[in-house]
Design a protein around this motif. Structure first.
Motif, PDB file in Angstrom:
ATOM      1  N   LEU A  61     -39.580   3.684  27.820  1.00 28.77           N
ATOM      2  CA  LEU A  61     -40.872   3.031  27.979  1.00 28.77           C
ATOM      3  C   LEU A  61     -40.658   1.485  27.313  1.00 28.77           C
ATOM      4  N   GLN A  62     -39.747   1.452  26.459  1.00 29.70           N
ATOM      5  CA  GLN A  62     -39.319   0.191  25.741  1.00 29.70           C
ATOM      6  C   GLN A  62     -38.703  -0.746  26.682  1.00 29.70           C
ATOM      7  N   LYS A  63     -38.031  -0.472  27.930  1.00 29.85           N
ATOM      8  CA  LYS A  63     -37.363  -1.261  28.790  1.00 29.85           C
ATOM      9  C   LYS A  63     -38.072  -1.886  29.686  1.00 29.85           C
ATOM     10  N   VAL A  64     -39.411  -1.442  29.900  1.00 29.43           N
ATOM     11  CA  VAL A  64     -40.283  -2.065  31.094  1.00 29.43           C
ATOM     12  C   VAL A  64     -41.575  -2.441  30.383  1.00 29.43           C
ATOM     13  N   TYR A  65     -42.086  -3.537  31.171  1.00 28.33           N
ATOM     14  CA  TYR A  65     -43.418  -4.270  30.928  1.00 28.33           C
ATOM     15  C   TYR A  65     -43.546  -4.873  29.422  1.00 28.33           C
ATOM     16  N   ASN A  66     -42.471  -5.475  29.160  1.00 26.01           N
ATOM     17  CA  ASN A  66     -42.384  -6.002  27.808  1.00 26.01           C
ATOM     18  C   ASN A  66     -43.126  -7.480  27.590  1.00 26.01           C
ATOM     19  N   LYS A  67     -43.423  -8.157  28.709  1.00 25.73           N
ATOM     20  CA  LYS A  67     -43.676  -9.620  28.764  1.00 25.73           C
ATOM     21  C   LYS A  67     -45.243  -9.822  28.432  1.00 25.73           C
ATOM     22  N   LYS A  68     -45.879  -8.779  28.956  1.00 24.67           N
ATOM     23  CA  LYS A  68     -47.405  -8.337  28.803  1.00 24.67           C
ATOM     24  C   LYS A  68     -47.806  -7.568  27.765  1.00 24.67           C
ATOM     25  N   ASN A  69     -49.115  -7.757  27.244  1.00 26.27           N
ATOM     26  CA  ASN A  69     -49.452  -6.593  26.276  1.00 26.27           C
ATOM     27  C   ASN A  69     -50.206  -5.467  27.058  1.00 26.27           C
ATOM     28  N   ILE A  70     -49.282  -4.732  27.540  1.00 23.84           N
ATOM     29  CA  ILE A  70     -49.571  -3.559  28.269  1.00 23.84           C
ATOM     30  C   ILE A  70     -49.437  -2.125  27.430  1.00 23.84           C
ATOM     31  N   GLU A  71     -50.559  -1.382  27.481  1.00 21.92           N
ATOM     32  CA  GLU A  71     -50.364  -0.182  26.581  1.00 21.92           C
ATOM     33  C   GLU A  71     -49.536   0.737  27.442  1.00 21.92           C
ATOM     34  N   LYS A  72     -48.724   1.470  26.904  1.00 18.34           N
ATOM     35  CA  LYS A  72     -47.794   2.313  27.396  1.00 18.34           C
ATOM     36  C   LYS A  72     -47.424   3.475  26.520  1.00 18.34           C
ATOM     37  N   ILE A 113     -48.439   4.010  32.027  1.00 21.34           N
ATOM     38  CA  ILE A 113     -48.177   2.543  31.897  1.00 21.34           C
ATOM     39  C   ILE A 113     -49.442   1.957  32.073  1.00 21.34           C
ATOM     40  N   ASP A 114     -49.926   1.242  31.236  1.00 24.32           N
ATOM     41  CA  ASP A 114     -51.441   0.552  31.487  1.00 24.32           C
ATOM     42  C   ASP A 114     -52.303   1.489  31.842  1.00 24.32           C
TER      43      ASP A 114
END
Length: 371
Positions: A61-72, A113-114
């Motif tokens: 999960l640390q590898k994806v959707y890191n540019k936005k403040n998205i809960e994972k 993811i989100d």
């Protein structure tokens, strides 16, 4: 996430970016599931392997959707349930057990993811490359059932028609669908939506008939047993819980409040295991206080006595003219030599249907023209 917002209710896989989040969660589920399966060796420590699965999910999960403040995070903790244990076995380190050659092991885990959820489960036999007899029948019955559901779930199909498929396939393999199991529609932040498919219908257990709709996302969850289908609660400690979103209570003890604060922060709406908490003793005490005030929903460990249980779970998204498999692994059926085969030629043809998007669209068009 205390309640489903109006925005959550309106958002569906038709909303831009939502299907991508489901699919990325599904990719992580499959990657980690394969890694966990590779760890299922004779004498393997179940608690350690479950912790490994959860750790791998965090890493992916640390590898994806890191540019936005998205809960994972976890949607469902890694569980490994063997033989007659139906599911939800994710033991504390101090209460672990070890895998034995021939164990029929069911691995389940989930990612969000989100708030968009993907879950999968797979069954393997520990230390055996070729599987025969009753074990082969129960595993093939569960796998073929989930594949039949995948090929049949589409707009206009009823949940009751899907339940009948499971029963037909189990009957042919001289096995029984497990009672009390539901496949749920999932919504954002919600693992157990109201629309369901029951695994086995009985006089006492049935659900209202409903049609599948465009943009539904379902976790198709199939359990088959070599027993009579009935379950009972085991003596094993329940460790998997989900916060009861409709309950509020100010706990009296300091450790209870600290425990619930950690739940709010890390697992606000989805499932977790007590195994994830560093202090086992405090977690065990805190969960008792939380349960007393119904702040948590437990996932008890059930057994199908003196039997073997197999489980396969996939997540699917229903589009207008195709169904997408979001998570779940393939089973190499050539490694299983069952005592009984499918009898119904219609079911055999159903299971042969290719599920790539073009083939599905072609079948959809042909059915439209016939109509």
């Amino acid at each position: 996430m205390d309640q489903q917002t109006e925005q959550d209710k309106l958002e569906s896989i038709a909303t831009p970016g939502v299907l991508d989040k489901y699919q990325n969660a599904g990719k992580i589920v499959n990657v980690v599931l394969e890694k966990v399966i590779a760890k299922l060796q004779v004498n393997g420590d179940i608690a350690q392997i479950c912790a490994f699965g959860d750790s791998e999910i965090s890493g992916e999960l640390q590898k994806v959707y890191n540019k936005k403040n998205i809960e994972k995070g976890l949607a469902f903790p890694t569980t490994i349930s063997v033989n007659q244990i139906c599911g939800h076995y994710s033991p504390l380190k101090s209460e672990t057990s070890n895998l034995v050659k021939g164990d029929v092991a069911k691995i389940e885990l989930g990612v969000h993811i989100d708030g968009y959820i993907a879950i999968a489960a797979h069954t393997v036999v520990v230390g055996e490359d070729q599987v025969e007899g009753q074990k082969a029948d129960v595993i093939l019955a569960a796998y073929q059932s989930v594949q039949a559901l995948y090929r049949s779930i589409k707009p206009g199909t009823t949940n009751t028609a899907l339940t009948k498929l499971i029963q037909q396939i189990a009957d042919d393999h001289k096995c029984t669908p497990l009672e009390g199991v539901l496949s749920h529609e999932v919504k954002r932040h919600f693992i157990d939506g109201n629309k369901v498919i029951i695994n086995r219908e009985t006089q006492e257990q049935r659900v209202d008939e409903e049609e599948i709709q465009v943009n539904d996302v379902f976790v198709l969850d199939v359990y088959i047993t070599t027993g009579d289908g009935k379950t009972k609660e085991s003596d094993l400690r329940t460790t998997v819980y989900k916060r009861a979103l409709d309950r509020q209570y100010q706990l009296k003890t300091k450790h209870g409040r600290a425990f619930m604060q950690e739940v709010y922060e890390k697992y606000p709406s989805l499932c977790f295991s007590l195994r994830a908490f560093e202090d086992e003793i405090t977690a065990k005490l805190a969960v008792q206080e939380c349960a007393k005030h119904e702040l948590l929903n437990p996932y008890p460990i059930l057994i199908s006595p003196n039997s073997i249980v197999a489980q396969f779970t996939i997540t699917v998204a229903v589009l207008a003219n195709s169904t997408i498999q979001i998570s779940g692994l393939k089973l190499d059926e050539t490694k299983f030599k069952s005592a009984h085969d499918l009898n119904d030629p219609t079911l055999k043809e159903l299971l042969k249907l290719p599920m790539d998007k073009d083939s599905q669209k072609k079948r959809h068009l042909e059915q439209k023209q016939k109509a």
